[in-house]
Write a protein that holds these residues in place. Structure first.
Motif, PDB file in Angstrom:
ATOM      1  N   GLY A 101       0.823  -1.198   0.000  1.00  0.00           N
ATOM      2  CA  GLY A 101       0.000   0.000   0.000  1.00  0.00           C
ATOM      3  C   GLY A 101       0.856   1.246   0.000  1.00  0.00           C
ATOM      4  N   ALA A 102       0.321   2.344  -0.522  1.00  0.00           N
ATOM      5  CA  ALA A 102       1.074   3.596  -0.594  1.00  0.00           C
ATOM      6  C   ALA A 102       0.996   4.350   0.721  1.00  0.00           C
ATOM      7  N   CYS A 149      -2.463  -4.174   0.364  1.00  0.00           N
ATOM      8  CA  CYS A 149      -3.710  -4.295  -0.384  1.00  0.00           C
ATOM      9  C   CYS A 149      -3.792  -5.725  -0.907  1.00  0.00           C
ATOM     10  N   TYR A 150      -4.996  -6.179  -1.229  1.00  0.00           N
ATOM     11  CA  TYR A 150      -5.184  -7.563  -1.661  1.00  0.00           C
ATOM     12  C   TYR A 150      -6.064  -7.583  -2.912  1.00  0.00           C
ATOM     13  N   LEU A 151      -5.529  -8.181  -3.987  1.00  0.00           N
ATOM     14  CA  LEU A 151      -6.257  -8.262  -5.253  1.00  0.00           C
ATOM     15  C   LEU A 151      -6.841  -9.661  -5.402  1.00  0.00           C
ATOM     16  N   LEU A 152      -8.182  -9.731  -5.491  1.00  0.00           N
ATOM     17  CA  LEU A 152      -8.881 -10.996  -5.649  1.00  0.00           C
ATOM     18  C   LEU A 152      -9.061 -11.292  -7.134  1.00  0.00           C
ATOM     19  N   ARG A 153      -8.517 -12.449  -7.547  1.00  0.00           N
ATOM     20  CA  ARG A 153      -8.722 -12.908  -8.916  1.00  0.00           C
ATOM     21  C   ARG A 153      -9.606 -14.149  -8.883  1.00  0.00           C
ATOM     22  N   GLY A 181      -8.159  -1.048   2.122  1.00  0.00           N
ATOM     23  CA  GLY A 181      -8.072  -0.447   3.441  1.00  0.00           C
ATOM     24  C   GLY A 181      -7.963   1.059   3.329  1.00  0.00           C
ATOM     25  N   GLU A 182      -7.152   1.650   4.194  1.00  0.00           N
ATOM     26  CA  GLU A 182      -6.961   3.114   4.174  1.00  0.00           C
ATOM     27  C   GLU A 182      -5.789   3.528   3.297  1.00  0.00           C
ATOM     28  N   HIS A 183      -5.117   2.558   2.643  1.00  0.00           N
ATOM     29  CA  HIS A 183      -3.871   2.858   1.929  1.00  0.00           C
ATOM     30  C   HIS A 183      -3.922   2.340   0.494  1.00  0.00           C
ATOM     31  N   PRO A 184      -4.618   3.040  -0.413  1.00  0.00           N
ATOM     32  CA  PRO A 184      -4.619   2.619  -1.821  1.00  0.00           C
ATOM     33  C   PRO A 184      -3.199   2.495  -2.354  1.00  0.00           C
ATOM     34  N   PRO A 185      -2.979   1.593  -3.312  1.00  0.00           N
ATOM     35  CA  PRO A 185      -1.600   1.305  -3.746  1.00  0.00           C
ATOM     36  C   PRO A 185      -1.050   2.216  -4.828  1.00  0.00           C
ATOM     37  N   GLY A 186      -1.586   3.411  -4.995  1.00  0.00           N
ATOM     38  CA  GLY A 186      -1.016   4.315  -5.979  1.00  0.00           C
ATOM     39  C   GLY A 186      -1.916   4.498  -7.193  1.00  0.00           C
ATOM     40  N   PRO A 187      -1.418   5.132  -8.268  1.00  0.00           N
ATOM     41  CA  PRO A 187      -2.244   5.445  -9.442  1.00  0.00           C
ATOM     42  C   PRO A 187      -2.746   4.200 -10.136  1.00  0.00           C
ATOM     43  N   ALA A 188      -3.890   4.347 -10.818  1.00  0.00           N
ATOM     44  CA  ALA A 188      -4.519   3.203 -11.465  1.00  0.00           C
ATOM     45  C   ALA A 188      -3.619   2.552 -12.502  1.00  0.00           C
ATOM     46  N   ASP A 189      -2.822   3.351 -13.221  1.00  0.00           N
ATOM     47  CA  ASP A 189      -1.992   2.771 -14.278  1.00  0.00           C
ATOM     48  C   ASP A 189      -0.828   1.948 -13.728  1.00  0.00           C
TER      49      ASP A 189
END
Length: 460
Positions: free
Chosen positions: A408-409, A416-420, A428-436
């Motif tokens: 997380g940023a 952060c956790y990505l569900l595939r 959570g409270e810490h998005p991992p940065g820009p979408a790209d």
């Protein structure tokens, strides 16, 4: 303890037959009154099984198959109209239909005479005017004959295109409507048809939407009136519409919540999530997040919203909901629990009831579990793994699903956790940065608070 449960969305293997969307056009007629800008509203006749029965509306209706025949009798060109409406062709049909419907319903005709001036209908004999209106109501070809006989042209160049709305999915009837503005032509008075329209009124937009006025207004009519209320004159309003480089599409979505089911407009926080959960418009997604709500986001993903502590109200009397916890799994294979906090008794009880099977793993987006919190979690879920995972790890789930751990940023310990394959990103409270910078299959952000949001492109 009792739970507010929102059941999972319908299976994608059981598609809902889409309702047809019909093309229509509407014309908001404006004038400058003593108190400022006024708009013409028509009250529709009361009819059974009509979702707009008794509503106050702008003149308008469906495009006619013969509206294209009026092109030669319009002051504008189809190429320019189509470019303005961003359609491949037939854009002038909408302008012509808006003028035709206004004439049929309100007796106002936006037309030019042979000298290029506005047609003054009040100068005609009453019998002649009624004959012309009856002919126009009988069909577009009749209006074409009227234009031929009088040498008139429909003044499509005096209309300004300013809004585009589509009726929400799930409604009994759906319309793709282009809205236009026009100034009241001089030398003309409103004469309603007495069949589809039973009365008319001129009102300032702010007055029309005032609760005390008691008008029945559809969502789109109310929203347009709210927009028009920001202008002081016809000239100012028309100039702003003319200056729009591109008219955006608005499509509300139906959702449920406190106060019942209602349309949710595109600028509201819930709009994107509703499209994800309920693209067919069943209306069972939520327009408001409530503390204590347990809601399915996907067949194996549940969101459990904590009740807010006292004194955290965002406005009004109801407290704002607290943070979300997320459960991923099924009753046979067990559950992974993300962020079971705040760890108060009520929220822990909700989480136990929402996951009737074993919770096998408990994850945090904030960092390693403090000793006190870890002790509470082990007491509730003694079998659960509380391991801290490094960024880049991939955690297997039932049915071939996976959780990828991401950094997380803004906090060295955040995760952060990505569900595939669902593409849900629990931040959570810490998005991992820009979408790209995210993995390409990250489609939706599931935040610590608030609704789901599209990572790159919101659904249309």
């Amino acid at each position: 303890m009792p739970l507010t449960l929102q059941t999972p969305p319908a299976s994608p293997d059981a598609p809902v037959a889409p309702r047809p969307i019909r093309q229509s056009a509407s014309l908001a007629v404006l004038r400058n009154g003593p108190g400022g800008l006024e708009v013409l509203l028509l009250r529709r006749a009361d009819k059974p099984n009509d979702q707009n029965s008794g509503a106050s509306v702008f003149p308008g209706g469906l495009l006619d198959a013969h509206d294209r025949h009026l092109h030669a009798h319009c002051t504008g060109a189809d190429a320019a109209a189509s470019l303005r409406l961003c359609v491949d062709g037939g854009g002038l049909d909408y302008y012509a239909a808006a003028i035709r419907e206004c004439f049929e319903e309100a007796g106002l005709l936006l037309a030019c005479d042979t000298a290029g001036g506005c047609v003054a209908l009040d100068g005609l004999l009453a019998t002649q005017l009624e004959a012309m209106r009856a002919a126009a109501a009988a069909g577009t070809d009749a209006l074409l004959s009227v234009c031929d006989a009088q040498g008139w042209k429909l003044a499509t160049d005096r209309l300004e295109y300013f809004a585009h709305w589509i009726t929400p999915p799930g409604m009994p009837r759906r319309f793709d409507t282009r809205f236009f503005l026009a100034a009241l032509p001089p030398g003309q008075a409103v004469r309603v048809d007495g069949v589809e329209i039973v009365e008319h009124t001129w009102l300032r937009p702010a007055e029309a939407i005032a609760p005390g006025r008691g008008l029945k207004l559809m969502n789109v009519t109310r929203r347009i009136l709210q927009h028009l209320a920001g202008f002081g004159s016809v000239e100012e309003c028309m100039a702003q519409a003319r200056a729009q480089a591109r008219v955006p599409l608005n499509m509300p979505r139906l959702a449920s919540g406190p106060g019942g089911k209602r349309p949710v407009n595109i600028e509201e926080a819930a709009w994107a999530e509703i499209g994800y959960l309920d693209p067919d418009g069943r209306g069972d997604a939520r327009h408001t997040l409530e503390g204590g709500l347990v809601m399915a986001l996907a067949p194996r993903v549940w969101r459990v919203t904590a009740t807010a502590p006292e004194g955290t109200a965002a406005g009004g009397d109801a407290p704002a909901p607290g943070a979300h916890s997320y459960l991923i799994g099924d009753t046979e294979s067990g559950w992974t629990l993300i962020d079971p906090l705040p760890a108060d008794a009520a929220q822990l009880a909700r989480l136990r009831d929402a996951a009737p099977g074993l919770v096998l793993r408990v994850l945090s987006t904030a960092g390693p579990w403090p000793d006190a919190e870890a002790a509470v979690l082990r007491e509730v879920w003694p079998q659960a793994d509380l391991t801290r995972h490094a960024a880049g790890e991939v955690l297997p789930l039932a049915g071939g699903a996976q959780l990828e751990v991401l950094a997380g940023a803004g906090d060295a310990g955040a995760r952060c956790y990505l569900l595939r394959p669902e593409g849900l990103l629990f931040t959570g409270e810490h998005p991992p940065g820009p979408a790209d910078a995210l993995p390409p299959d990250a489609a939706w952000v599931a935040p610590a608070r608030g609704f789901l949001n599209g990572v790159r492109v919101l659904p249309s």
